[in-house]
Scaffold this motif. Sequence first.
Motif, short mmCIF file in Angstrom:
data_model
loop_
_atom_site.label_atom_id
_atom_site.label_comp_id
_atom_site.label_asym_id
_atom_site.label_seq_id
_atom_site.Cartn_x
_atom_site.Cartn_y
_atom_site.Cartn_z
N ALA A 220 -36.93 -47.92 28.26
CA ALA A 220 -35.94 -46.85 28.43
C ALA A 220 -36.15 -46.06 29.96
O ALA A 220 -37.56 -46.20 30.28
CB ALA A 220 -35.77 -45.90 27.34
N VAL A 221 -35.10 -45.78 30.60
CA VAL A 221 -35.49 -44.76 31.97
C VAL A 221 -34.57 -43.44 31.59
O VAL A 221 -33.55 -43.71 31.35
CB VAL A 221 -34.99 -45.46 33.21
N THR A 222 -35.57 -42.38 31.54
CA THR A 222 -34.81 -41.29 31.29
C THR A 222 -34.85 -40.26 32.61
O THR A 222 -35.67 -40.52 33.54
CB THR A 222 -35.68 -40.35 30.36
N GLY A 223 -33.82 -39.60 32.87
CA GLY A 223 -33.70 -38.79 34.20
C GLY A 223 -33.14 -39.52 35.31
O GLY A 223 -33.00 -40.71 35.36
N GLY A 224 -33.22 -38.87 36.28
CA GLY A 224 -32.49 -39.57 37.48
C GLY A 224 -30.88 -39.75 37.58
O GLY A 224 -30.50 -40.15 36.48
N PRO A 225 -30.52 -40.03 38.67
CA PRO A 225 -29.06 -40.37 38.67
C PRO A 225 -28.49 -41.44 37.85
O PRO A 225 -27.25 -41.64 37.33
CB PRO A 225 -28.64 -40.32 40.18
N SER A 226 -29.35 -42.56 37.88
CA SER A 226 -29.19 -43.73 37.30
C SER A 226 -28.88 -43.26 35.59
O SER A 226 -28.06 -44.34 35.04
CB SER A 226 -30.08 -44.98 37.15
N ALA A 227 -29.32 -42.68 35.14
CA ALA A 227 -29.26 -42.28 33.75
C ALA A 227 -28.09 -41.17 33.30
O ALA A 227 -28.03 -40.83 32.52
CB ALA A 227 -30.54 -41.66 33.11
#
Length: 322
Positions: A220-227
Amino acid sequence: MGPVSEPIRPARRGRLARSAAAFAVLLGLASYVAVHQMTGSKGTPRCSVGSGENRYEFTPEQASNAATISAVGTTRGLPERAVTIALATALQESALRNIEHGDRDSLGLFQQRPSMGWGTPAQIMDPVYSAGKFYEGLEKVRGYSRLPLTVAAQKVQKSGFPQAYAKHEPDATLLAAALTGRAPAALTCTANETEGRPGDPELVRTELVRAFGEKAAPRAVTGGPSAGRSAAEPPVLVVPVRAAEGAEAARDADGADGADGADERRGWELAQWAVARADALRITEVVYGGRVWRAGEAAGGWSVSPGAAAGSAETVRIRLAR
């Protein structure tokens, strides 16, 4: 009868030929020495392994390349000894710098030559490819793990200066212990947390998969504009910890304590890979095993963090610059 000078011409030509050959040898030697002087560490070292007199200091560029070499080796299921041999070889050939020059057409970390069948120049300049080609050659050396390092390296490299590899064995041993995960929290680096471009989660994912395979792809990737969150919130990649295929048996031979030991070692391998590549990938924080590394820390080391302990045994958390 011809002129008196005629009979001495072949001898003169012979002397000229011998002189030209000697000059070519000296030129080759001078080129080799110049390359290895030019490829020494540049800039102020900001990474280190070991302590006291048994310590090796190196630059973030060298750390990044060393981490790639190690990851490619363990992903092939090779033991720590293979990684040590590869790192010592690259230390001698390029000082762990991916250089675009060398003796004749030699290139890259291992000074591999396109004309000798190592690959195209573009391939050789790819650290993942060049490391893989070195290991491919090493695996063909019967009993390489029991050979002196200089002998094993020379059977792959065919160098004109085979004994030169020996002087790098102590540093390569320290690097291999940290980068294969056998020595937890052993690699320290300082990095600038504020300057430069934002971190790119997709680039980090790509580099993880290239070095370690699909099993290292972040869950998973949390945070940032992509999330779908505020761009002010830095991206965090959650990387699963599991031994790569073939790696558990290799690490048991290195002294890992069964599956749990292999997984813990894998976790530290991933975590210290992230620290080694922090400058290149804009990584600002790495959390694993109840410890945390932060780019802004003056000492560049690992500290115990109560907040980092929960749930950190099965994943490595990598925070990027925003």
